[in-house]
Design a protein around this motif. Structure first.
Motif, PDB file in Angstrom:
ATOM      1  N   PHE A   1      15.165 -24.208   2.580  1.00  0.00           N
ATOM      2  CA  PHE A   1      14.411 -25.067   4.306  1.00  0.00           C
ATOM      3  C   PHE A   1      13.690 -26.346   3.494  1.00  0.00           C
ATOM      4  O   PHE A   1      12.524 -25.393   2.908  1.00  0.00           O
ATOM      5  CB  PHE A   1      13.753 -24.073   5.289  1.00  0.00           C
ATOM      6  N   LYS A   2      13.509 -27.193   4.116  1.00  0.00           N
ATOM      7  CA  LYS A   2      12.573 -28.259   3.790  1.00  0.00           C
ATOM      8  C   LYS A   2      11.394 -28.331   3.648  1.00  0.00           C
ATOM      9  O   LYS A   2      10.727 -29.169   4.062  1.00  0.00           O
ATOM     10  CB  LYS A   2      13.158 -29.931   3.660  1.00  0.00           C
ATOM     11  N   GLY A   3      11.225 -27.387   5.375  1.00  0.00           N
ATOM     12  CA  GLY A   3       9.906 -27.665   6.592  1.00  0.00           C
ATOM     13  C   GLY A   3       9.346 -27.007   5.558  1.00  0.00           C
ATOM     14  O   GLY A   3       8.667 -25.692   4.997  1.00  0.00           O
ATOM     15  N   SER A   4       7.646 -26.485   6.662  1.00  0.00           N
ATOM     16  CA  SER A   4       7.157 -25.245   6.372  1.00  0.00           C
ATOM     17  C   SER A   4       7.190 -24.104   7.293  1.00  0.00           C
ATOM     18  O   SER A   4       7.290 -23.890   8.483  1.00  0.00           O
ATOM     19  CB  SER A   4       5.247 -26.295   6.825  1.00  0.00           C
ATOM     20  N   LEU A   5       6.905 -22.908   6.501  1.00  0.00           N
ATOM     21  CA  LEU A   5       7.640 -21.659   6.446  1.00  0.00           C
ATOM     22  C   LEU A   5       6.364 -20.295   7.227  1.00  0.00           C
ATOM     23  O   LEU A   5       5.758 -20.680   6.739  1.00  0.00           O
ATOM     24  CB  LEU A   5       8.603 -21.204   6.305  1.00  0.00           C
ATOM     25  N   LEU A   6       6.162 -19.874   8.564  1.00  0.00           N
ATOM     26  CA  LEU A   6       5.262 -19.123   8.909  1.00  0.00           C
ATOM     27  C   LEU A   6       6.214 -18.090   9.096  1.00  0.00           C
ATOM     28  O   LEU A   6       6.681 -17.779  10.518  1.00  0.00           O
ATOM     29  CB  LEU A   6       3.821 -19.389   9.508  1.00  0.00           C
ATOM     30  N   LEU A   7       5.738 -17.223   8.509  1.00  0.00           N
ATOM     31  CA  LEU A   7       6.706 -15.629   8.894  1.00  0.00           C
ATOM     32  C   LEU A   7       5.990 -14.125   8.627  1.00  0.00           C
ATOM     33  O   LEU A   7       5.808 -14.082   7.797  1.00  0.00           O
ATOM     34  CB  LEU A   7       8.427 -15.686   8.123  1.00  0.00           C
ATOM     35  N   ILE A   8       6.050 -13.961   9.480  1.00  0.00           N
ATOM     36  CA  ILE A   8       5.630 -11.925   9.553  1.00  0.00           C
ATOM     37  C   ILE A   8       6.582 -10.948   8.937  1.00  0.00           C
ATOM     38  O   ILE A   8       7.948 -11.185   9.955  1.00  0.00           O
ATOM     39  CB  ILE A   8       4.879 -11.412  11.452  1.00  0.00           C
ATOM     40  N   THR A   9       6.006  -9.891   8.255  1.00  0.00           N
ATOM     41  CA  THR A   9       7.148  -9.271   7.897  1.00  0.00           C
ATOM     42  C   THR A   9       6.864  -8.429   6.915  1.00  0.00           C
ATOM     43  O   THR A   9       5.272  -8.294   7.026  1.00  0.00           O
ATOM     44  CB  THR A   9       8.345 -10.600   7.192  1.00  0.00           C
ATOM     45  N   HIS A  10       7.161  -6.937   7.129  1.00  0.00           N
ATOM     46  CA  HIS A  10       6.604  -5.902   6.462  1.00  0.00           C
ATOM     47  C   HIS A  10       7.418  -5.668   5.358  1.00  0.00           C
ATOM     48  O   HIS A  10       7.385  -4.835   4.731  1.00  0.00           O
ATOM     49  CB  HIS A  10       6.493  -4.274   7.037  1.00  0.00           C
ATOM     50  N   ASP A  11       8.258  -6.324   4.961  1.00  0.00           N
ATOM     51  CA  ASP A  11       9.705  -5.952   4.190  1.00  0.00           C
ATOM     52  C   ASP A  11       8.887  -6.341   2.298  1.00  0.00           C
ATOM     53  O   ASP A  11       8.924  -7.790   2.373  1.00  0.00           O
ATOM     54  CB  ASP A  11      10.540  -6.290   4.465  1.00  0.00           C
ATOM     55  N   ARG A  12       8.304  -5.848   2.029  1.00  0.00           N
ATOM     56  CA  ARG A  12       7.753  -6.399   0.524  1.00  0.00           C
ATOM     57  C   ARG A  12       8.651  -6.949  -0.210  1.00  0.00           C
ATOM     58  O   ARG A  12       7.626  -8.082  -0.534  1.00  0.00           O
ATOM     59  CB  ARG A  12       6.828  -5.906   0.148  1.00  0.00           C
ATOM     60  N   ALA A  13       9.838  -6.832  -0.778  1.00  0.00           N
ATOM     61  CA  ALA A  13      11.236  -7.535  -1.566  1.00  0.00           C
ATOM     62  C   ALA A  13      10.867  -8.851  -0.834  1.00  0.00           C
ATOM     63  O   ALA A  13      11.205  -9.921  -1.842  1.00  0.00           O
ATOM     64  CB  ALA A  13      11.923  -6.691  -1.769  1.00  0.00           C
ATOM     65  N   PHE A  14      11.014  -8.975   0.774  1.00  0.00           N
ATOM     66  CA  PHE A  14      11.190  -9.782   1.046  1.00  0.00           C
ATOM     67  C   PHE A  14      10.282 -11.478   0.703  1.00  0.00           C
ATOM     68  O   PHE A  14      10.022 -12.197   0.254  1.00  0.00           O
ATOM     69  CB  PHE A  14      11.667  -9.526   2.425  1.00  0.00           C
ATOM     70  N   LEU A  15       8.873 -10.784   1.022  1.00  0.00           N
ATOM     71  CA  LEU A  15       8.381 -11.471   1.340  1.00  0.00           C
ATOM     72  C   LEU A  15       7.583 -11.688  -0.872  1.00  0.00           C
ATOM     73  O   LEU A  15       7.470 -12.936  -1.013  1.00  0.00           O
ATOM     74  CB  LEU A  15       6.576 -10.446   1.068  1.00  0.00           C
ATOM     75  N   ASP A  16       7.924 -10.485  -1.003  1.00  0.00           N
ATOM     76  CA  ASP A  16       7.318 -11.464  -3.306  1.00  0.00           C
ATOM     77  C   ASP A  16       8.983 -11.994  -3.382  1.00  0.00           C
ATOM     78  O   ASP A  16       9.208 -13.378  -4.126  1.00  0.00           O
ATOM     79  CB  ASP A  16       8.452  -9.760  -4.224  1.00  0.00           C
ATOM     80  N   ASN A  17      10.166 -12.539  -2.867  1.00  0.00           N
ATOM     81  CA  ASN A  17      11.237 -13.472  -3.142  1.00  0.00           C
ATOM     82  C   ASN A  17      11.054 -14.384  -2.157  1.00  0.00           C
ATOM     83  O   ASN A  17      12.083 -15.333  -2.316  1.00  0.00           O
ATOM     84  CB  ASN A  17      12.363 -12.875  -2.501  1.00  0.00           C
ATOM     85  N   VAL A  18      10.579 -14.955  -0.944  1.00  0.00           N
ATOM     86  CA  VAL A  18      10.187 -16.118  -0.201  1.00  0.00           C
ATOM     87  C   VAL A  18       8.945 -16.446  -0.210  1.00  0.00           C
ATOM     88  O   VAL A  18       8.948 -17.716  -0.416  1.00  0.00           O
ATOM     89  CB  VAL A  18      10.437 -15.702   1.462  1.00  0.00           C
ATOM     90  N   ALA A  19       7.571 -15.879   0.039  1.00  0.00           N
ATOM     91  CA  ALA A  19       6.537 -16.280   0.092  1.00  0.00           C
ATOM     92  C   ALA A  19       6.211 -17.029  -1.348  1.00  0.00           C
ATOM     93  O   ALA A  19       6.176 -16.695  -2.223  1.00  0.00           O
ATOM     94  CB  ALA A  19       5.958 -15.431   0.608  1.00  0.00           C
ATOM     95  N   ASN A  20       4.934 -18.346  -1.236  1.00  0.00           N
ATOM     96  CA  ASN A  20       4.776 -18.721  -1.388  1.00  0.00           C
ATOM     97  C   ASN A  20       3.514 -18.595  -1.942  1.00  0.00           C
ATOM     98  O   ASN A  20       1.720 -19.230  -2.219  1.00  0.00           O
ATOM     99  CB  ASN A  20       4.900 -20.178  -2.471  1.00  0.00           C
ATOM    100  N   ARG A  21       2.475 -17.559  -0.323  1.00  0.00           N
ATOM    101  CA  ARG A  21       1.107 -17.798  -0.371  1.00  0.00           C
ATOM    102  C   ARG A  21       1.429 -16.489   1.172  1.00  0.00           C
ATOM    103  O   ARG A  21       2.439 -16.584   1.249  1.00  0.00           O
ATOM    104  CB  ARG A  21       0.620 -19.006   0.518  1.00  0.00           C
ATOM    105  N   ILE A  22      -0.085 -15.330   0.744  1.00  0.00           N
ATOM    106  CA  ILE A  22       0.131 -14.552   1.663  1.00  0.00           C
ATOM    107  C   ILE A  22      -1.236 -14.603   2.359  1.00  0.00           C
ATOM    108  O   ILE A  22      -2.673 -15.512   1.541  1.00  0.00           O
ATOM    109  CB  ILE A  22      -0.075 -13.541   1.110  1.00  0.00           C
ATOM    110  N   VAL A  23      -1.080 -14.759   3.983  1.00  0.00           N
ATOM    111  CA  VAL A  23      -2.257 -14.766   4.880  1.00  0.00           C
ATOM    112  C   VAL A  23      -2.384 -13.408   5.212  1.00  0.00           C
ATOM    113  O   VAL A  23      -1.230 -12.747   5.624  1.00  0.00           O
ATOM    114  CB  VAL A  23      -2.743 -15.871   5.696  1.00  0.00           C
ATOM    115  N   GLU A  24      -3.996 -12.473   5.003  1.00  0.00           N
ATOM    116  CA  GLU A  24      -3.520 -11.324   5.584  1.00  0.00           C
ATOM    117  C   GLU A  24      -4.687 -11.406   6.891  1.00  0.00           C
ATOM    118  O   GLU A  24      -5.683 -12.150   6.928  1.00  0.00           O
ATOM    119  CB  GLU A  24      -4.189 -10.313   4.714  1.00  0.00           C
ATOM    120  N   LEU A  25      -4.318 -10.949   7.872  1.00  0.00           N
ATOM    121  CA  LEU A  25      -4.784 -10.823   9.421  1.00  0.00           C
ATOM    122  C   LEU A  25      -5.871  -9.404   8.987  1.00  0.00           C
ATOM    123  O   LEU A  25      -5.228  -8.402   9.713  1.00  0.00           O
ATOM    124  CB  LEU A  25      -4.339 -10.745  10.362  1.00  0.00           C
ATOM    125  N   ASP A  26      -7.015  -9.897   9.218  1.00  0.00           N
ATOM    126  CA  ASP A  26      -7.834  -7.728   8.590  1.00  0.00           C
ATOM    127  C   ASP A  26      -9.597  -8.262   9.620  1.00  0.00           C
ATOM    128  O   ASP A  26     -10.315  -8.979   8.912  1.00  0.00           O
ATOM    129  CB  ASP A  26      -7.671  -8.151   7.099  1.00  0.00           C
TER     130      ASP A  26
END
Length: 626
Positions: A192-217
């Motif tokens: 995908f060429k645009g910007s992506l912001l996604l909520i997920t709890h699938d850790r393997a999915f995050l490892d394979n897709v995300a290039n930054r993690i933002v935590e709401l804490d």
């Protein structure tokens, strides 16, 4: 350059501050994973960025001309429409403009209409829809109401992607998707060429897709460069340092409270500055939002089942012309943790019912074990009474609950699952999706069972609860059947995996998903090579016994090793000093203003020092023993 941002954002739900002066920005081309505890406000934040909800206070800024598309957890689709019609909703403006151009009247500004059509590529919107459907593997003529949950999620993603947005906002995109579809989605989002912001709890999915993690804490948004694995390492250091800082702060505050209570001495010293500092410390302590406790999971296994839970021999099951299970054999023993993996609709639930004796096979034999007590986790939550209170859901008509030999008050038990006493009498309908799943787990674990059947238990659970559930299931003495598409969860829990291989064929593999993929790939490679049959191994009895090897005698240290041993204390001290400096940086706030590269550098060096210290101490012990 940021395509959207919020600054000094405030949002409250009742008395709980979901956003408490938080700031966040999404850069061009970023793929950001948004994580955090259930109920912290992640979905609310996504809706605010999508323009569907508003902040109580603060500033939301969007790049001029920005187009964004939001896909919720449960997308609303017209059930009577075809897939083509629903996906075409993503190019509604293009359709409208072209119709306006083709059926225009004299009052229309055709020059502007034509210019806008050129800008957004509206002349060939049908081709864009067809191409998107092809990429998603969807038949545009099918009626949406007849689709499974996974296919409906694909349709919603198609509707979003055909719009070619600058920003894609996805809330739990992997829910209802099987493993093949999740792998497909990973590839799609990485391209995908645009910007992506996604909520997920699938850790393997995050490892394979995300290039930054933002935590709401605790009302704040903090970014961590890299994927989920990098976040885990950085967060561990951060929490350790926060706990250390808070402990020192609390000790100093306690000392100052003792001093101020002396009264006469405090007035005699006339330390106005010290009294002012104490007042400031009291305010800081009152305003501090400590880390929320962890879920405490326990389960009553009841009496043990027999050693054999189920034996299946050449079992087959058909529905009409379709074969669901074809000639399947397996033995399930007490304590086995069995994962079931296959595409949606492959028949995982049917196979489970055959194993547990709830469904008779068309052919073959199923033998049940003795003393089986089965508890089910319901994937669709349809057994929850939305009007009932949390307390009545767990223990109807009683304030107490029995778990094994332990008797607990229902409010205390709910507290173990992070539900405050004040919420015990709240209705189930007031809970978020993740909180309802947590309530289902609380109810499941309150019932004695030696066989657990969990159908998609990971949907909507936050990552910390997932990890604790993994730990509990791994230590559970009974038998577990686990239907899930969460690869990391399966790998961390199951001892074997039963996989659908198409046309009713099921096969059991040792280990989790990764083990299955490795074994399956190896089998395909061997089949492709068509190797010659291997010679039969020699009988065990004919093999010569292995020679007994004498342990080598300990030797004295060489001159070089002696020098190494003497230098070790100084090397360890130097590393510990550097470690202290880095920990101070990680604890403070200044580091987090210095950019992602600097944060990554400090975090990586801190982790490296830990490993170096461990190796040095092991080597010191080894040399010292000689």
């Amino acid at each position: 350059m940021a395509v959207l941002s919020i600054s000094n954002a405030h949002l409250a739900f009742g008395h709980v501050a979901l956003l408490d002066g938080a700031s966040f920005s999404l850069e061009i081309g970023e793929r950001v994973g948004l994580i955090g505890r259930n109920g912290t406000g992640k979905s609310s934040l996504l809706k605010i960025l999508a323009g569907l909800e508003k902040l109580d206070d603060g500033l939301l800024q969007l790049q001029q001309g920005l187009t964004s598309v939001y896909v919720p957890q449960e997308p609303e689709l017209r059930p009577e429409a075809t897939i083509f019609e629903v996906v075409s909703e993503g190019v509604a403006e293009a359709k409208s403009l072209r119709e306006r151009y083709e059926i225009h009247d004299e009052n229309d500004d055709l020059a502007w209409v034509q210019e806008r059509i050129e800008q957004i590529g509206a002349w060939n919107w049908e081709q864009r829809v067809d191409e998107t459907l092809h990429r998603l593997g969807l038949d545009g003529s099918r009626i949406v109401g007849s689709l499974s949950g996974g296919l409906k999620k694909r349709v919603a993603l198609g509707r979003a992607l055909v719009a070619q947005p600058d920003v894609l906002l996805l809330d739990e995109p992997t829910n209802h998707l099987d493993l093949d579809a999740i792998t497909w989605l990973e590839e799609l989002l990485n391209n995908f060429k645009g910007s992506l912001l996604l909520i997920t709890h699938d850790r393997a999915f995050l490892d394979n897709v995300a290039n930054r993690i933002v935590e709401l804490d605790r009302g704040q948004l903090r970014g961590y460069p890299g994927n989920f694995a990098a976040f885990t390492a950085a967060k561990e250091y951060e929490l350790q340092n926060e706990a250390l800082f808070n402990a020192r702060f609390d000790k100093l505050l306690a000392q100052e409270e003792v001093w101020i209570r002396k009264g006469v001495e405090a007035r005699r010293t006339r330390s106005v500055a010290r009294i002012q500092r104490l007042e400031a410390m009291r305010l800081a302590h009152a305003a501090r939002r400590d880390v929320q406790g962890k879920v405490k999971l326990d389960i009553d296994t009841g009496g043990a089942s027999g050693k054999i839970v189920a034996e299946l021999e050449n079992v087959s099951k058909r529905y009409g012309d379709r074969t669901i299970v074809n000639d399947f054999s397996a033995t399930i023993l007490r304590g086995d943790k069995v994962g079931l993996v296959g595409p949606n609709g492959a028949g995982k639930t049917t196979l489970l019912k055959l194993i547990l004796g709830e469904l008779a096979p068309d052919s073959g034999e199923v033998r049940q074990g003795s003393r089986l007590t089965v508890a089910y986790f319901d994937q669709m939550r349809d057994t929850l009474n939305l009007e009932a209170t949390l307390a009545d859901t767990i223990s109807p008509g009683s304030e107490w609950i029995e778990i094994g030999s332990q008797r607990k008050h229902v409010k205390s038990y709910l507290g173990d699952f992070l539900f405050s006493p004040a919420r015990a009498n709240s209705p189930v309908k007031s809970l978020s999706g993740g909180e309802r799943n947590r309530l289902l787990l609380a109810r499941l674990f309150a019932r004695p069972a030696n066989v657990l059947v969990l159908d998609e238990p990971t949907n909507d659970l936050d990552i910390e609860t997932l990890e604790l559930l993994e730990e509990l299931l791994a230590e559970y003495d009974g038998t577990v059947f686990l239907v899930s598409h969460d690869r990391r969860f399966l790998d961390n829990v199951v001892t074997s995996t039963i996989v659908s291989e198409g046309e009713g064929r099921w096969r059991e593999y040792e280990g989790g998903v990764q083990d299955w993929l490795i074994q399956s790939a190896r089998a395909k490679q061997l089949a492709a090579r068509q190797p010659a049959p291997a010679a039969a191994p020699a009988p065990v009895a004919a093999q010569a016994p292995a020679p007994v090897v004498a342990a080598p005698k300990a030797r004295k240290l060489s001159y070089k090793e002696q020098r190494e041993l003497e230098e070790m204390p100084a090397r360890i001290a130097a590393l510990e000093t550097e470690q202290g400096t880095l920990n101070a940086l990680l604890t403070g706030s200044e580091l987090y203003t210095q950019g992602a590269a600097r944060i990554a550098e400090v975090t990586a060096r801190a982790a490296q020092i830990d490993e170096e210290l461990l190796l040095l101490l092991e080597r010191w012990e080894e040399l010292g023993a000689r």
